[in-house]
Design a protein around this motif. Structure first.
Motif, PDB file in Angstrom:
ATOM      1  N   VAL A 103     -83.502 -15.418 -50.688  1.00  0.00           N
ATOM      2  CA  VAL A 103     -84.248 -16.215 -51.657  1.00  0.00           C
ATOM      3  C   VAL A 103     -84.600 -17.585 -51.055  1.00  0.00           C
ATOM      4  N   GLU A 104     -83.610 -18.219 -50.423  1.00  0.00           N
ATOM      5  CA  GLU A 104     -83.843 -19.528 -49.809  1.00  0.00           C
ATOM      6  C   GLU A 104     -84.879 -19.429 -48.693  1.00  0.00           C
ATOM      7  N   GLU A 105     -84.788 -18.367 -47.886  1.00  0.00           N
ATOM      8  CA  GLU A 105     -85.732 -18.206 -46.780  1.00  0.00           C
ATOM      9  C   GLU A 105     -87.149 -17.977 -47.288  1.00  0.00           C
ATOM     10  N   GLY A 122     -88.238 -21.196 -49.119  1.00  0.00           N
ATOM     11  CA  GLY A 122     -88.201 -22.402 -48.316  1.00  0.00           C
ATOM     12  C   GLY A 122     -87.540 -23.562 -49.028  1.00  0.00           C
ATOM     13  N   ARG A 123     -86.610 -23.242 -49.924  1.00  0.00           N
ATOM     14  CA  ARG A 123     -85.927 -24.274 -50.711  1.00  0.00           C
ATOM     15  C   ARG A 123     -84.444 -23.934 -50.768  1.00  0.00           C
ATOM     16  N   SER A 124     -83.635 -24.973 -50.843  1.00  0.00           N
ATOM     17  CA  SER A 124     -82.180 -24.793 -50.834  1.00  0.00           C
ATOM     18  C   SER A 124     -81.637 -24.646 -52.245  1.00  0.00           C
ATOM     19  N   LEU A 125     -80.811 -23.629 -52.440  1.00  0.00           N
ATOM     20  CA  LEU A 125     -80.176 -23.449 -53.740  1.00  0.00           C
ATOM     21  C   LEU A 125     -79.029 -24.423 -53.965  1.00  0.00           C
ATOM     22  N   ASP A 126     -78.692 -25.197 -52.940  1.00  0.00           N
ATOM     23  CA  ASP A 126     -77.687 -26.247 -53.122  1.00  0.00           C
ATOM     24  C   ASP A 126     -78.259 -27.424 -53.899  1.00  0.00           C
ATOM     25  N   ASP A 127     -79.592 -27.504 -53.970  1.00  0.00           N
ATOM     26  CA  ASP A 127     -80.251 -28.605 -54.675  1.00  0.00           C
ATOM     27  C   ASP A 127     -80.256 -28.302 -56.178  1.00  0.00           C
TER      28      ASP A 127
END
Length: 561
Positions: free
Chosen positions: A534-536, A539-544
């Motif tokens: 999903v992150e790849e 292009g967004r971090s799920l930590d955010d």
């Protein structure tokens, strides 16, 4: 004055020692920033004191230090603070020499002085400087108001010139100078007639910065001149010029803004009492929305009784046609500005046919008059903004009038056909003068919800009583959600995994791998792999947390499909 490197060096509690750049300690420090990055320049804005310990640097390498210091100096960093006794017992000579070559001040920070103490000292000095500026600004406002009331425009200009340490001039509708202070400024102001005329061609409020004439005693020094339009109609009828040797500071800016408001009122005195009262209403409202309740009270005097002290409600209304246009073109937040539109009383005396805003203003003002309440009503083109006592008759009349206009209800009296075009109204929660700007935003938000839901009136207090999810049923929100999740759905369509369902389960379980995996019936390592995919893909971090919030709302917005 803002903090400087010199003031930090003289701060007895910090025990800082100057090791290089002794002749450049008078520069202002905009902030103190800690960074151990090998290249912190991308994160600098200029004006910082950079604090570091060389954790990731070879501070003993002359070539490396020269590159490091040169790049920082080019980025606008005003000084370096190096902590000794951490990674190095003393500041390496390579760093000292590089700072000397670049003329960049280098301060030695003893081990017993934490970087946090330096940051707090800078922050406290900045806050104190800002407080002094704001206090001076309010003092200037009081002085300008006093001079305007006692000596008219001439006295106000004289006081303003003293406040900004420069000169000020007032122009009439033709661009001619009608008053200037000090006396020698009249000739200089006359040279800007063409600039004033160009300013008057722009819709009010307008301003510009131009070059002025030279000082008669110092022709080598040119002024910086600000021109500001005065008046409340679309085409300004007069203008204010303020000439200074440098850009205005915070206190000076307060003084200029106060002068603009006061001169706007003063230069409009020749108009009818009704128009003057309308402009006072608008000016007071603007001052409240600008966070200046004390100045608003000073200007208002006893016009509104205790309205500006008691809890009040902000009412923002639009005609249905204007509201539909905003819904189509997008909302635009605006600060109310006085217009030359007639008051509600004048509209009622003449004809309110086809004017729903005039009819609403009549209802609100009449209810207030009958109950002995004070009310502030400011028509502004296709909008009407009103300030009314919370729990009073004016607010109740507004709500009752709107309720009668809801679909399926008979039209109220008196309207004289005024409801034919329709109304959309937003009411703020109870508020006070210090939070007038927030109340205005609440009323606008409530109006926007009313527009979206096809309602005549929505109260902001009622928005928090339900759920936010119904608000997601909007074409723009759905379009955003579809765009955000499209790549994941395209991936799932290939049969290589169920990323959308996995993301929904993981978010609903607050990122708990075992619980989410159990819900999906997969191994937690499989779920971890899917979340990496999903992150790849996105292009967004799920930590955010912001990313997680947007994804969750997108899933909720599309869940009905």
């Amino acid at each position: 004055m803002p903090p400087t490197l010199a003031s930090l060096v003289h701060h007895s509690a910090l025990k800082l020692t100057v090791r290089a750049g002794e002749d450049r300690l008078d520069v202002p420090v905009r902030w103190a920033h800690v960074s151990e990055l090998a290249d912190p320049v991308p994160y600098m804005e200029g004006g910082e004191l950079l604090l570091f310990t060389a954790l990731k640097l070879d501070a003993a390498d002359p070539e490396a230090m020269h590159r490091y210091v040169k790049r920082l100096a080019g980025a606008g960093v005003v000084g370096l603070g190096f902590a000794v006794g951490v990674n190095y017992d003393d500041i390496p000579e390579a760093l000292v020499e590089a700072a000397r070559q670049e003329g960049l001040p280098l301060l030695e920070v003893p081990r017993r002085t934490p970087f946090l103490a330096i940051s707090k000292a800078v922050s406290a000095a900045i806050a104190a400087d800002q407080y002094r500026a704001v206090t001076a600004g309010f003092a200037a406002q009081r002085e300008l108001t006093k001079r305007a009331l006692t000596d008219g425009p001439e006295g106000l200009l004289a006081a303003l010139a003293g406040q900004v340490d420069g000169w000020a001039a007032l122009y009439d509708a033709s661009g001619a100078v009608v008053a200037a202070a000090p006396e020698w400024a009249g000739r200089r102001a006359a040279r800007l007639t063409a600039d004033v005329e160009r300013l008057r061609e722009r819709p009010a409020p307008a301003s510009s910065v131009v070059g002025g004439a030279e000082h008669p005693e110092h022709p080598e020094n040119a002024d910086r001149v600000e021109l500001h339009s005065l008046g409340t109609s679309r085409r300004p009828r007069s203008a204010l010029a303020v000439g200074t040797a440098a850009a205005l500071g915070t206190a000076e800016r307060y003084a200029v803004h106060s002068a603009i408001a006061l001169l706007t009122l003063t230069t409009e005195r020749s108009r009818s009492l009704h128009e003057a009262g309308l402009r006072i209403d608008a000016a007071v409202l603007r001052m409240l929305l600008a966070g200046e309740p004390d100045h608003a009270r000073t200007v208002a005097g006893g016009l509104y009784g205790g309205l500006l002290d008691a809890p009040f409600r902000m009412i923002v209304a639009e005609s249905a046609s204007a509201s539909a246009a905003r819904a189509h073109n997008g909302p635009h937040a605006r600060v109310p500005a006085a217009k030359t539109r007639p008051s509600a009383a004048a509209l009622a005396a003449a004809d309110t046919d086809g004017d729903p805003l005039g009819a609403l203003a009549e209802v609100v003002e009449s209810a207030a008059a009958r109950s002995g309440e004070a009310v502030l009503v400011v028509p502004e083109g296709d909008r009407l903004v009103a300030l009314a006592t919370d729990g009073g008759a004016a607010v109740a009349a507004c709500v009752e009038y709107a309720s009668a206009l809801e679909p399926g209800r008979p039209a109220p009296e008196p309207t004289a056909g005024g409801d034919e075009e329709g109304l959309v109204i937003g009411l703020s929660a109870p508020s006070g003068p210090i939070a007038a700007s927030a109340a205005y935003k609440q009323a606008e938000q409530a109006l926007s919800v009313a527009r979206r839901r096809g309602r005549v009136c929505v109260e902001h207090e009622h928005l928090a009583a339900g759920s936010v999810l119904p608000l997601l049923a909007d074409d723009a929100v759905r379009a955003f959600a579809d765009g955000l999740l499209r790549a994941l759905r395209d991936h799932d369509a290939t049969g290589r995994g169920d990323l959308v369902a996995s993301l929904r389960a993981w978010l609903s379980r607050h990122g708990q791998w075992d619980a989410a995996a159990a819900e999906l019936g997969v191994h937690r390592h499989t779920l971890r792999y899917r979340m990496r995919r999903v992150e790849e893909i996105l292009g967004r971090s799920l930590d955010d947390p912001d990313v997680r919030m947007e994804l969750w709302l997108a899933l909720k917005a599309t869940s009905a499909e």
